[in-house]
Design a protein around this motif. Structure first.
Motif, PDB file in Angstrom:
ATOM      1  N   ASP A   1       0.834  -1.201   0.000  1.00 28.63           N
ATOM      2  CA  ASP A   1       0.000   0.000   0.000  1.00 28.63           C
ATOM      3  C   ASP A   1       0.868   1.250   0.000  1.00 28.63           C
ATOM      4  O   ASP A   1       1.962   1.270   0.575  1.00 28.63           O
ATOM      5  CB  ASP A   1      -0.908   0.002   1.228  1.00 28.63           C
ATOM      6  N   LEU A   2       0.374   2.278  -0.657  1.00 28.75           N
ATOM      7  CA  LEU A   2       1.007   3.595  -0.691  1.00 28.75           C
ATOM      8  C   LEU A   2       0.030   4.605  -0.098  1.00 28.75           C
ATOM      9  O   LEU A   2      -1.153   4.600  -0.445  1.00 28.75           O
ATOM     10  CB  LEU A   2       1.366   4.003  -2.124  1.00 28.75           C
ATOM     11  N   THR A   3       0.519   5.469   0.774  1.00 25.01           N
ATOM     12  CA  THR A   3      -0.352   6.438   1.434  1.00 25.01           C
ATOM     13  C   THR A   3       0.268   7.821   1.385  1.00 25.01           C
ATOM     14  O   THR A   3       1.444   8.003   1.698  1.00 25.01           O
ATOM     15  CB  THR A   3      -0.614   6.061   2.903  1.00 25.01           C
ATOM     16  N   TRP A   4      -0.544   8.785   0.992  1.00 30.88           N
ATOM     17  CA  TRP A   4      -0.138  10.195   0.944  1.00 30.88           C
ATOM     18  C   TRP A   4      -0.956  10.950   1.984  1.00 30.88           C
ATOM     19  O   TRP A   4      -2.191  10.865   2.006  1.00 30.88           O
ATOM     20  CB  TRP A   4      -0.373  10.758  -0.461  1.00 30.88           C
ATOM     21  N   TYR A   5      -0.290  11.693   2.853  1.00 35.74           N
ATOM     22  CA  TYR A   5      -0.940  12.425   3.937  1.00 35.74           C
ATOM     23  C   TYR A   5      -1.041  13.902   3.585  1.00 35.74           C
ATOM     24  O   TYR A   5      -0.058  14.537   3.208  1.00 35.74           O
ATOM     25  CB  TYR A   5      -0.154  12.261   5.242  1.00 35.74           C
ATOM     26  N   ILE A   6      -2.247  14.437   3.727  1.00 43.10           N
ATOM     27  CA  ILE A   6      -2.522  15.837   3.412  1.00 43.10           C
ATOM     28  C   ILE A   6      -3.001  16.537   4.676  1.00 43.10           C
ATOM     29  O   ILE A   6      -3.771  15.972   5.454  1.00 43.10           O
ATOM     30  CB  ILE A   6      -3.587  15.954   2.312  1.00 43.10           C
TER      31      ILE A   6
END
Length: 314
Positions: free
Chosen positions: A293-298
């Motif tokens: 999984d790849l996760t981008w935090y905003i």
């Protein structure tokens, strides 16, 4: 006499300035001591007096399966795990983006808290009708028969989650959460709108979810989970979930674990597996799926006065 008066006056002013400077130091020292004693927000460590504020999010340890919500206006965009958005500090919207093409889904989580305890309720809607239509077009007979009638099926999820913090006293003298223990119970069921000849879906991770997906019954479950902050860059998490319901074998046990590495402050890579143990019809008792999984935090960290410890449960 004039010279003596001037000399005395200069010495008096010099002494006054020296005392004034010392007074400022004492005030500054007392302010710093009071600041260090105020340790009400374990998730938002205080910055040194005069230091630039760090806006990096500090709620990253809280998985979507825990009882907490992310910050208001913040978001996590993931491929495998649910993507999340903070509607309010205690209200979160989430959706599994990868599944939306086959199973459109949307979940709302409401959170309450009191000291180290967090409680949340989750309520979701989803439908596997687009997925059944796709599988029928692609001739995936393990999922649906070629001549099966596919009605619109609306599925619902209701879940209650409890989370407990375990704190760690670090070198700086501040308590920080480094382990989160969670447990919960839930039930999924589906309603079929129209005639249906849908049958139970074959395969691990699908058979136990079939009653809700096909609109033919219910699936209840209980879960336990732990998330551990190994260091600032690594988080280890995993848990167990036991299912009971209207499916072959009536019971199933699932286990999952993953390790999350932060490559950048706002970007992480997770690797793990999901394991299923069950006596399904025409299936082995064990099934396993690896995942990445790849996760981008905003978003930014919430202010201290509005932090994760800012509200009472009742």
């Amino acid at each position: 006499m004039v010279l003596v008066s001037l000399d005395v006056d200069a010495q008096s002013k010099k002494k006054y300035k020296r005392n004034k400077g010392t007074s400022r130091k004492e005030i500054r020292k007392r302010q710093q001591e009071a600041f260090e004693k105020d340790d009400t927000n374990a998730f938002n460590p205080k910055q040194p007096m005069g230091a630039r504020k760090n806006d990096r999010r500090d709620d990253l340890l809280w998985h979507s399966e825990t009882a907490n919500t992310i910050y208001h206006g913040a978001a996590n965009i993931s491929l495998v795990n649910p993507s999340r958005y903070g509607l309010r500090s205690d209200l979160e919207l989430s959706s599994s983006l990868l599944l939306n093409y086959w199973v459109p889904n949307l979940t709302l989580k409401k959170r309450w808290q009191n000291n180290n305890w967090y409680i949340a309720s989750k309520h979701g809607l989803y439908s596997a009708t687009p997925g059944f239509n796709w599988a029928q077009r692609k001739n995936h007979t393990s999922i649906i028969d070629d001549d099966a009638e596919v009605p619109f099926v609306l599925s619902m999820k209701n879940e209650l989650i409890f989370s407990r913090l375990i704190m760690n006293h670090d070198r700086c003298g501040r308590d920080k959460p480094y382990i989160i223990l969670s447990g919960g119970i839930g039930v999924d069921f589906g309603v079929s709108f129209g005639d249906s000849t849908l049958r139970e879906i074959e395969g691990h991770f699908l058979t136990n979810r079939s009653p809700a997906l096909t609109g033919s019954g219910y699936t209840a479950y209980a879960k336990l989970r732990a998330d551990w902050q190994m260091n600032p860059y690594l988080i280890l998490g995993g848990g167990f979930k036991y299912f009971r319901g209207d499916f072959s074998g009536s019971g199933a046990l699932e286990h999952n674990a993953d390790i999350q590495a932060f490559i950048l402050p706002a970007f992480s890579v997770s690797a793990g597996y999901a394991l299923s143990i069950a006596n399904y019809k025409d299936e082995s008792t064990l099934g396993i799926i690896p995942f990445l999984d790849l996760t981008w935090y905003i978003g930014k960290r919430q202010g201290r006065q509005k932090g994760l410890w800012g509200k009472k449960m009742f």
